[in-house]
Write a protein that holds these residues in place. Structure first.
Motif, PDB file in Angstrom:
ATOM      1  N   ASP A  37       0.867  -1.175   0.000  1.00 35.70           N
ATOM      2  CA  ASP A  37       0.000   0.000   0.000  1.00 35.70           C
ATOM      3  C   ASP A  37       0.908   1.230   0.000  1.00 35.70           C
ATOM      4  O   ASP A  37       1.525   1.561   1.011  1.00 35.70           O
ATOM      5  CB  ASP A  37      -0.895  -0.003   1.236  1.00 35.70           C
ATOM      6  CG  ASP A  37      -1.925   1.121   1.238  1.00 35.70           C
ATOM      7  OD1 ASP A  37      -1.554   2.269   0.912  1.00 35.70           O
ATOM      8  OD2 ASP A  37      -3.086   0.851   1.579  1.00 35.70           O
ATOM      9  N   LYS A  38       1.017   1.903  -1.123  1.00 43.41           N
ATOM     10  CA  LYS A  38       1.968   2.997  -1.278  1.00 43.41           C
ATOM     11  C   LYS A  38       1.748   4.124  -0.264  1.00 43.41           C
ATOM     12  O   LYS A  38       2.702   4.730   0.217  1.00 43.41           O
ATOM     13  CB  LYS A  38       1.905   3.553  -2.703  1.00 43.41           C
ATOM     14  CG  LYS A  38       2.615   2.688  -3.726  1.00 43.41           C
ATOM     15  CD  LYS A  38       4.107   2.586  -3.397  1.00 43.41           C
ATOM     16  CE  LYS A  38       4.849   1.761  -4.429  1.00 43.41           C
ATOM     17  NZ  LYS A  38       6.288   1.601  -4.056  1.00 43.41           N
ATOM     18  N   LYS A  39       0.506   4.414   0.049  1.00 45.72           N
ATOM     19  CA  LYS A  39       0.236   5.492   1.008  1.00 45.72           C
ATOM     20  C   LYS A  39       0.752   5.125   2.390  1.00 45.72           C
ATOM     21  O   LYS A  39       1.346   5.950   3.084  1.00 45.72           O
ATOM     22  CB  LYS A  39      -1.268   5.781   1.050  1.00 45.72           C
ATOM     23  CG  LYS A  39      -1.807   6.459  -0.195  1.00 45.72           C
ATOM     24  CD  LYS A  39      -3.288   6.785  -0.044  1.00 45.72           C
ATOM     25  CE  LYS A  39      -3.829   7.491  -1.283  1.00 45.72           C
ATOM     26  NZ  LYS A  39      -5.278   7.813  -1.141  1.00 45.72           N
ATOM     27  N   LYS A  40       0.517   3.881   2.809  1.00 47.85           N
ATOM     28  CA  LYS A  40       0.977   3.434   4.119  1.00 47.85           C
ATOM     29  C   LYS A  40       2.504   3.313   4.156  1.00 47.85           C
ATOM     30  O   LYS A  40       3.144   3.662   5.155  1.00 47.85           O
ATOM     31  CB  LYS A  40       0.324   2.107   4.486  1.00 47.85           C
ATOM     32  CG  LYS A  40      -1.177   2.209   4.700  1.00 47.85           C
ATOM     33  CD  LYS A  40      -1.785   0.844   4.930  1.00 47.85           C
ATOM     34  CE  LYS A  40      -3.307   0.930   5.094  1.00 47.85           C
ATOM     35  NZ  LYS A  40      -3.920  -0.411   5.278  1.00 47.85           N
ATOM     36  N   GLU A  41       3.074   2.823   3.064  1.00 50.28           N
ATOM     37  CA  GLU A  41       4.526   2.744   2.983  1.00 50.28           C
ATOM     38  C   GLU A  41       5.140   4.136   3.123  1.00 50.28           C
ATOM     39  O   GLU A  41       6.124   4.325   3.844  1.00 50.28           O
ATOM     40  CB  GLU A  41       4.949   2.125   1.647  1.00 50.28           C
ATOM     41  CG  GLU A  41       4.654   0.651   1.514  1.00 50.28           C
ATOM     42  CD  GLU A  41       5.084   0.068   0.187  1.00 50.28           C
ATOM     43  OE1 GLU A  41       4.882  -1.132  -0.037  1.00 50.28           O
ATOM     44  OE2 GLU A  41       5.633   0.827  -0.651  1.00 50.28           O
ATOM     45  N   LYS A  42       4.567   5.091   2.435  1.00 47.55           N
ATOM     46  CA  LYS A  42       5.094   6.457   2.469  1.00 47.55           C
ATOM     47  C   LYS A  42       4.975   7.068   3.865  1.00 47.55           C
ATOM     48  O   LYS A  42       5.890   7.770   4.323  1.00 47.55           O
ATOM     49  CB  LYS A  42       4.377   7.345   1.454  1.00 47.55           C
ATOM     50  CG  LYS A  42       4.983   8.744   1.308  1.00 47.55           C
ATOM     51  CD  LYS A  42       4.307   9.541   0.223  1.00 47.55           C
ATOM     52  CE  LYS A  42       5.023  10.875   0.000  1.00 47.55           C
ATOM     53  NZ  LYS A  42       5.112  11.702   1.205  1.00 47.55           N
ATOM     54  N   LYS A  43       3.867   6.830   4.557  1.00 49.85           N
ATOM     55  CA  LYS A  43       3.704   7.356   5.907  1.00 49.85           C
ATOM     56  C   LYS A  43       4.755   6.766   6.851  1.00 49.85           C
ATOM     57  O   LYS A  43       5.303   7.470   7.702  1.00 49.85           O
ATOM     58  CB  LYS A  43       2.299   7.071   6.423  1.00 49.85           C
ATOM     59  CG  LYS A  43       1.238   7.974   5.799  1.00 49.85           C
ATOM     60  CD  LYS A  43      -0.098   7.835   6.508  1.00 49.85           C
ATOM     61  CE  LYS A  43      -1.115   8.819   5.936  1.00 49.85           C
ATOM     62  NZ  LYS A  43      -2.416   8.749   6.627  1.00 49.85           N
ATOM     63  N   LEU A  44       5.014   5.491   6.704  1.00 45.23           N
ATOM     64  CA  LEU A  44       6.045   4.851   7.510  1.00 45.23           C
ATOM     65  C   LEU A  44       7.414   5.463   7.217  1.00 45.23           C
ATOM     66  O   LEU A  44       8.172   5.804   8.135  1.00 45.23           O
ATOM     67  CB  LEU A  44       6.070   3.346   7.241  1.00 45.23           C
ATOM     68  CG  LEU A  44       7.248   2.564   7.821  1.00 45.23           C
ATOM     69  CD1 LEU A  44       7.280   2.676   9.334  1.00 45.23           C
ATOM     70  CD2 LEU A  44       7.190   1.111   7.379  1.00 45.23           C
ATOM     71  N   LEU A  45       7.738   5.621   5.943  1.00 48.79           N
ATOM     72  CA  LEU A  45       9.044   6.147   5.564  1.00 48.79           C
ATOM     73  C   LEU A  45       9.179   7.635   5.881  1.00 48.79           C
ATOM     74  O   LEU A  45      10.265   8.102   6.242  1.00 48.79           O
ATOM     75  CB  LEU A  45       9.302   5.873   4.084  1.00 48.79           C
ATOM     76  CG  LEU A  45       9.438   4.382   3.736  1.00 48.79           C
ATOM     77  CD1 LEU A  45       9.579   4.185   2.234  1.00 48.79           C
ATOM     78  CD2 LEU A  45      10.615   3.760   4.469  1.00 48.79           C
ATOM     79  N   ASP A  46       8.092   8.377   5.759  1.00 50.02           N
ATOM     80  CA  ASP A  46       8.122   9.795   6.156  1.00 50.02           C
ATOM     81  C   ASP A  46       8.421   9.914   7.646  1.00 50.02           C
ATOM     82  O   ASP A  46       9.210  10.766   8.076  1.00 50.02           O
ATOM     83  CB  ASP A  46       6.778  10.470   5.845  1.00 50.02           C
ATOM     84  CG  ASP A  46       6.603  10.799   4.376  1.00 50.02           C
ATOM     85  OD1 ASP A  46       7.616  10.835   3.647  1.00 50.02           O
ATOM     86  OD2 ASP A  46       5.445  11.013   3.951  1.00 50.02           O
TER      87      ASP A  46
END
Length: 211
Positions: A37-46
């Motif tokens: 899930d790109k949105k969840k991945e991005k939130k984790l990485l942010d």
């Protein structure tokens, strides 16, 4: 040791941050709910970037194995893409795979690493997290006994559980030595005796200790 609670769209993931040789490591639970899930991945990485995290330690690989088998290259590429993205864009230096038995490392995690031609797509280390110190989980009928010790023909005792833990480290050391790239081996320790630590020293690996 500090604990952070992150709320993503429809789930909660618990993350623990600690310092390890001047680096900040993030323990990511429920990673199976994030990967893909790109949105969840991005939130984790942010979150990792904003908090100066340089190491990601990932749980749930036994569940990811079911969704993204190695023999399905397109699905396995999703995991490779996440690891690569974290390193290229978010200053992550290490991505570490966590497991509690040698089978998950031999038949999934290591196979995944070996299938990657690009170093940036690989796990940098394997971390064994097996709670041999929990006496109740090593008794007859317990989780460790029924899932691991009996199958390995090891007595369902705390001593047997500790010996199983050492056997698993030995297997991971072999995987590391066979790899044609740098691959560190680590182990998590919640508690230990002086005698146990004297036996563990021979492996010459990194130990992450709960403080």
């Amino acid at each position: 040791m500090k604990k952070y609670l992150l709320k993503f769209c429809f789930f909660i993931v618990f993350i623990t941050i600690n310092s390890f040789h001047a680096q900040r490591a993030l323990y990511v639970d429920n990673f199976n709910s994030i990967l893909g899930d790109k949105k969840k991945e991005k939130k984790l990485l942010d979150f990792s970037y904003e908090n100066d995290i340089t190491t990601l330690m990932l749980y749930d690989l036994h569940l990811i194995r079911k969704r993204m088998p190695i023999d399905h290259s397109n699905k396995a590429q999703v995991l490779a893409n996440f690891i690569s993205w974290a390193k290229r864009k978010y200053k992550i230096k290490k991505v570490i795979a966590i497991g509690e038995n040698s089978e998950i490392f031999i038949n999934y995690i290591h196979e995944f690493n070996q299938s990657r031609n690009l170093e940036i797509e690989r796990f940098n280390a394997y971390n064994i997290e097996y709670n041999y110190w929990d006496i109740e989980k090593s008794r007859l009928g317990s989780y460790n006994c029924e899932n691991y010790l009996r199958k390995a023909k090891v007595p369902c005792t705390q001593e047997g559980s500790f010996n199983y833990f050492m056997q698993t480290i030995s297997v991971l050391k072999v995987l590391s030595e066979e790899a044609n790239y740098k691959l560190d081996i680590e182990a998590y320790l919640d508690s230990f005796t002086k005698n146990q630590m004297s036996k563990l020293k021979k492996f010459d690996i990194k130990y992450r200790i709960n403080a």
